[in-house]
Structures are given as structure tokens and as C-alpha cells.
Design an enzyme around this catalytic site. Structure first.
Site, PDB file in Angstrom:
ATOM      1  N   CYS A  96     -31.208  49.935  76.510  1.00  0.00           N
ATOM      2  CA  CYS A  96     -31.788  49.389  77.354  1.00  0.00           C
ATOM      3  C   CYS A  96     -33.178  50.060  77.813  1.00  0.00           C
ATOM      4  CB  CYS A  96     -30.804  48.883  78.687  1.00  0.00           C
ATOM      5  SG  CYS A  96     -31.672  48.448  79.959  1.00  0.00           S
ATOM      6  N   ASN A 123     -25.375  47.915  72.454  1.00  0.00           N
ATOM      7  CA  ASN A 123     -23.847  47.457  72.060  1.00  0.00           C
ATOM      8  C   ASN A 123     -23.083  48.830  72.394  1.00  0.00           C
ATOM      9  OD1 ASN A 123     -25.685  45.652  70.064  1.00  0.00           O
ATOM     10  ND2 ASN A 123     -24.080  44.603  71.092  1.00  0.00           N
ATOM     11  N   HIS A 135     -18.126  40.626  72.935  1.00  0.00           N
ATOM     12  CA  HIS A 135     -19.345  41.162  72.743  1.00  0.00           C
ATOM     13  C   HIS A 135     -19.705  41.965  73.889  1.00  0.00           C
ATOM     14  CE1 HIS A 135     -23.241  41.547  70.787  1.00  0.00           C
ATOM     15  NE2 HIS A 135     -23.604  41.312  72.104  1.00  0.00           N
ATOM     16  N   ARG A 172     -28.193  43.044  63.770  1.00  0.00           N
ATOM     17  CA  ARG A 172     -28.835  41.791  64.610  1.00  0.00           C
ATOM     18  C   ARG A 172     -29.337  42.111  65.953  1.00  0.00           C
ATOM     19  NH1 ARG A 172     -28.153  39.190  69.048  1.00  0.00           N
ATOM     20  NH2 ARG A 172     -25.847  39.599  68.978  1.00  0.00           N
ATOM     21  N   ASP A 173     -28.212  42.574  66.683  1.00  0.00           N
ATOM     22  CA  ASP A 173     -28.353  42.876  68.025  1.00  0.00           C
ATOM     23  C   ASP A 173     -29.427  44.276  68.434  1.00  0.00           C
ATOM     24  OD1 ASP A 173     -28.316  42.383  70.613  1.00  0.00           O
ATOM     25  OD2 ASP A 173     -26.083  42.505  70.890  1.00  0.00           O
TER      26      ASP A 173
HETATM   27 ZN    ZN Z   1     -25.577  41.633  72.788  1.00  0.00          ZN
END
Ligand code: ZN
Length: 313
Positions: free
Chosen positions: A242, A251, A209, A14-15
């Protein structure tokens, strides 16, 4: 989860995937999720129920959920931005749904075009829907930008605490703290975990998270664990780095997190050798995407055995 000490919740599908441009084919997502469950993972956030025009990478989430539900013993988690997303998640049969609540109201308005009051209304509506289900999913709210916001800068800790209280009152089963921006430091993590625990009860905040944007991901995870947090999100290979900070993973890296925990004697239930080989699925499918992590590059220390192996001997 009494046989493990820390639940490592994989959020890469997901992330990680939503942060990169490449769209991973559904079969590859399914193979990845299956392989990671076989390595001992008990919870995986497999996708997000957002409109495909916003995040085409997540367009197949319903299919991925259905396939993940076939994996024995796997808790299938998804992210939902609103009531419509929650309806889709429930229809697909997800075990756990999380809604992000941005403590920075500017961030919330920019991202989901809703202020705090509107978000609380949305959460109430979802809680009502969840309550109507025969086997309701676990409904959680993530306090995003809790440690700082790229638009507002510092975020008030009192506002984080008040938001946690409002979300619990609105009907979520649990709140979590999210360092969406990678701004957190260990002292801040400890302080904020303690404050939210004091406000809503320890049992109602079990997860964090974290992002590793500035290299503090593992330090922050350990700080949270020392305050009693038992669920830590991470992503395989730290994918979704990033774009403005080359070399900074997204993450925290699952491989490094599992290594740290197992090396410290904290049981995760995960077979780290199997986990390291799951990386190949991503390497093959996303050859242009950087994969992060120190343990995968350096290898395990000589003689290292995770808990699972030493128990089998
Ligand atoms: Zn995140």
C-alpha cells in the site's frame, strides 16, 4: 487436491503487479510463473483482462496465459472485470476466471462504474457464455470490500451474504471473500465465513483473498482455515504494498504463508526452499520495489523440513 490440505493460490502476477507502476516484461512473468509452478504451486492468477489503457501492466495477459497453459498441471487463473474480459479470457484458454463484485456499491460505481444490479446482469451474461463452452472455465466471483471499504467504511455483513446469494443465483460456481482494503480481523473473518457458508453451502465458498495492510494477514488466513476454507491467495514477496502505508505489504506474503502452513503440519505441496529462490527473479527484475516477508529475511528454522521433504526421506 486430495494430496494437499491447503491450496496456496499465487496472485502476485496479477494483484501484485497491477498495484505497482513498473511493467514486468512478459518473459520475466513467464519465468516467474514457471519457477513457482516448479516449486509445487498448482494455481496461479497470471493476469487480468482489463483494457491496457487502464492497467498497462496487464496488457500482455493473453500471452502470459498461453505460456502458462504449457506448464503441466498448473491451474491458470485470471481476473475479468466484465463480459468483454471474460470473452478474452475464454479465448485465451484460462482454466479459471474470477470477477470482483464490490459489496460496497459506492466502491463498485467508482471502480467499474456499475451498480449491483448491473454487475449481476454482467455475471449472468458471463455465466451464459461459460455455459456454452465445450470445456468451460471455473467461474468464480470475489466479494471485494467484504470486510470494509475505504469510501463507505464498515460494510454490512447482511449485504455480503445477500450478495453471495445473488451471485450464486446469477450462475457463478463459487464465491470468495476478499479483504481488498486490509481492514479484516480474525473474529470478523470467522463470522463472515460462517455466515456465507450457511447461506450458500460450504462447498460454494472455499477461498479467501486477504491483504496484509495492517499486519493481520496471516492471523486472518488462519481464522479462515479454522472455519474450513481450503484456498488462500497470497503474493510472492507481498508485492504491491500500500503506497499510503510504508512497510505494509500488499497481499499476504506467500513465503510466510507457506511456512506457517507447513510448520503447522498442513500440506501445501510446495517446496519452500525452491519457493524462496523464486524471489530472486523479482529481486533482479524489480530492484526498486520492496519485497516483504519475514521467513525470507530470517531464514528457515534449523532442521525445518516441509512436508514434501520429510515425505521424500
Ligand atoms: Zn487484492
Amino acid at each position: 487436491m486430495s494430496d494437499i490440505d491447503i491450496l496456496v493460490s499465487e496472485v502476485g502476477p496479477r494483484d501484485g503487479l497491477q498495484s505497482i507502476d513498473a511493467i514486468l516484461p512478459t518473459e520475466v512473468k513467464n519465468a516467474w510463473i514457471r519457477a513457482q509452478a516448479e516449486a509445487g504451486f498448482r494455481e496461479i492468477e497470471v493476469g487480468s483482462f482489463v483494457p491496457p489503457r487502464v492497467l498497462p501492466q496487464m496488457a500482455d495477459t493473453a500471452d502470459v496465459v498461453r505460456e502458462a497453459l504449457l506448464v503441466d498441471g498448473l491451474n491458470v487463473a485470471v481476473l475479468v472485470p466484465n463480459l468483454r474480459g471474460a470473452e478474452n479470457a475464454i479465448r485465451a484458454g484460462a482454466h479459471k476466471i474470477s470477477i470482483p463484485f464490490s459489496v460496497s456499491e459506492t466502491h463498485s460505481l467508482k471502480n467499474v462504474r456499475r451498480g449491483h444490479d448491473q454487475m449481476i446482469e454482467e455475471v449472468k451474461n458471463i455465466a451464459a457464455l461459460v455455459g456454452e463452452q465445450e470445456s468451460p472455465p471455473h467461474f468464480e466471483a470475489g466479494l471485494s470490500t467484504a470486510f470494509g471499504c475505504t469510501i463507505e467504511g464498515p460494510v454490512s455483513e447482511d449485504l455480503v451474504v445477500r450478495s453471495a446469494e445473488r451471485l450464486m443465483d446469477a450462475g457463478v460456481a463459487e464465491v470468495g471473500l476478499s479483504d481488498t482494503t486490509g481492514y479484516a480481523n480474525p473474529e470478523q473473518v470467522k463470522r463472515l465465513v460462517r455466515k456465507v457458508q450457511a447461506a450458500v453451502g460450504k462447498e460454494n465458498i472455499t477461498g479467501v483473498h486477504l491483504h496484509n495492510t495492517r499486519g493481520l494477514g496471516l492471523a486472518n488466513a488462519l481464522a479462515a482455515i479454522e472455519e474450513g476454507i481450503t484456498t488462500v491467495d497470497s503474493s510472492l514477496g507481498g508485492i504491491g504494498g500500500c503506497p499510503f502505508a510504508p512497510g505494509a505489504s500488499g497481499n499476504i506474503v506467500t513465503e510466510d504463508l507457506v511456512f506457517m502452513l507447513e510448520a503447522m503440519g498442513l500440506k501445501t505441496g510446495i517446496d519452500i526452499d525452491k519457493l524462496l529462490s523464486v524471489r530472486n527473479i523479482l529481486k533482479d527484475a524489480l530492484p526498486d520495489e520492496p519485497l516483504y516477508g519475514f521467513v525470507p529475511d530470517a531464514g528457515l528454522p534449523k532442521g525445518f523440513t516441509g512436508h514434501r521433504k520429510s515425505e521424500q526421506q
